[in-house]
Design a protein around this motif. Sequence first.
Motif, PDB file in Angstrom:
ATOM      1  N   ASP A   1     -10.465   0.889  -1.734  1.00 24.17           N
ATOM      2  CA  ASP A   1     -10.700   1.742  -2.911  1.00 24.17           C
ATOM      3  C   ASP A   1      -9.398   2.292  -3.480  1.00 24.17           C
ATOM      4  N   VAL A   2      -8.384   1.458  -3.563  1.00 24.56           N
ATOM      5  CA  VAL A   2      -7.101   1.871  -4.136  1.00 24.56           C
ATOM      6  C   VAL A   2      -7.240   1.842  -5.657  1.00 24.56           C
ATOM      7  N   PRO A   3      -6.960   2.936  -6.351  1.00 21.82           N
ATOM      8  CA  PRO A   3      -7.184   2.996  -7.797  1.00 21.82           C
ATOM      9  C   PRO A   3      -6.064   2.342  -8.609  1.00 21.82           C
ATOM     10  N   VAL A   4      -5.857   1.064  -8.367  1.00 23.66           N
ATOM     11  CA  VAL A   4      -4.831   0.292  -9.068  1.00 23.66           C
ATOM     12  C   VAL A   4      -5.464  -1.017  -9.525  1.00 23.66           C
ATOM     13  N   LYS A   5      -5.199  -1.418 -10.753  1.00 18.54           N
ATOM     14  CA  LYS A   5      -5.646  -2.723 -11.233  1.00 18.54           C
ATOM     15  C   LYS A   5      -4.514  -3.726 -11.003  1.00 18.54           C
TER      16      LYS A   5
ATOM     17  N   LEU B   1       0.830  -1.206   0.000  1.00 21.81           N
ATOM     18  CA  LEU B   1       0.000   0.000   0.000  1.00 21.81           C
ATOM     19  C   LEU B   1       0.865   1.256   0.000  1.00 21.81           C
ATOM     20  N   LYS B   2       1.938   1.256   0.782  1.00 23.93           N
ATOM     21  CA  LYS B   2       2.847   2.405   0.763  1.00 23.93           C
ATOM     22  C   LYS B   2       3.459   2.604  -0.629  1.00 23.93           C
ATOM     23  N   LEU B   3       3.877   1.528  -1.252  1.00 21.20           N
ATOM     24  CA  LEU B   3       4.456   1.629  -2.592  1.00 21.20           C
ATOM     25  C   LEU B   3       3.419   2.110  -3.608  1.00 21.20           C
TER      26      LEU B   3
END
Length: 281
Positions: free
Chosen positions: A168-172, A136-138
Amino acid sequence: MKNVPLVRGKAGLARRVKLWRARGLSVGFVPTMGALHDGHAALVRRAARECDRVIVSVFVNPLQFGPNEDFGRYPRALPADRRLVAAAGAAAVYAPSPAEMYPEGFRTHVEVEGLSDLYCGAYRPGHFRGVATVVLKLFNQVRPDRAYFGEKDFQQVVVLERMVRDLDVPVKIVRVPTVREADGLARSSRNAYLSREERAAAPALRAALEAGVQAARAPGAAPARAAAAVRRALSRTPLRLQYAAVADALTLEPARDLRGPRRLLAAAYLGRTRLIDNVPL
């Protein structure tokens, strides 16, 4: 051979990504702990096909190692890593220090409850908490559009997929199939620990999983039958089975039957080296 820029701090990383974004470029991300091999190269090549720029992180994360694990001896080979990812299509390597990632006073952690203590997590308490925290930090530092993970670490992939959905992290997150040696052994940085004799025996883990696959194809077979077949196969080898289990391939929950997508997971020790692998059912 060409090399790629090495970025040490998150401020320099942010400047580089901002310039790419200003040009409308997409960003792919491959997080690693270094000691890279063809499996990592496959992740970078996939990312380079699908994204305009690719960042590879190299960080041996202390939070995901237990007190008696191999943090101190985990292989580190940054110059060779840079050459490998350059050839695969990376645009930059991000290699922060522990102080950059976890400054004095750091107190916040991320844990995906209910999934982090299954399978590998049952034997490595806190491992997936460390993985989720660093990833998550990266993600927050790199801000990628897509992030690429190998299916060899199948539990890790599903834990991170759950984290991304829940927060809800906007990464696929993109799953990439396991890369194997010619004899079937899954590529892993820890394979470097194996002696010549251990390396010769190591493909038995994949063979045992294939025995589990065959058992699962029998009429009326249940998950326990597949896991038992893995145990029987490994009992005739130098490997010491830690666990074998069948999981739902989407949720990671222990499977009650063999209907729908399923994954057969296993971990075993060969000497001092812990090997993991999995196959679809």
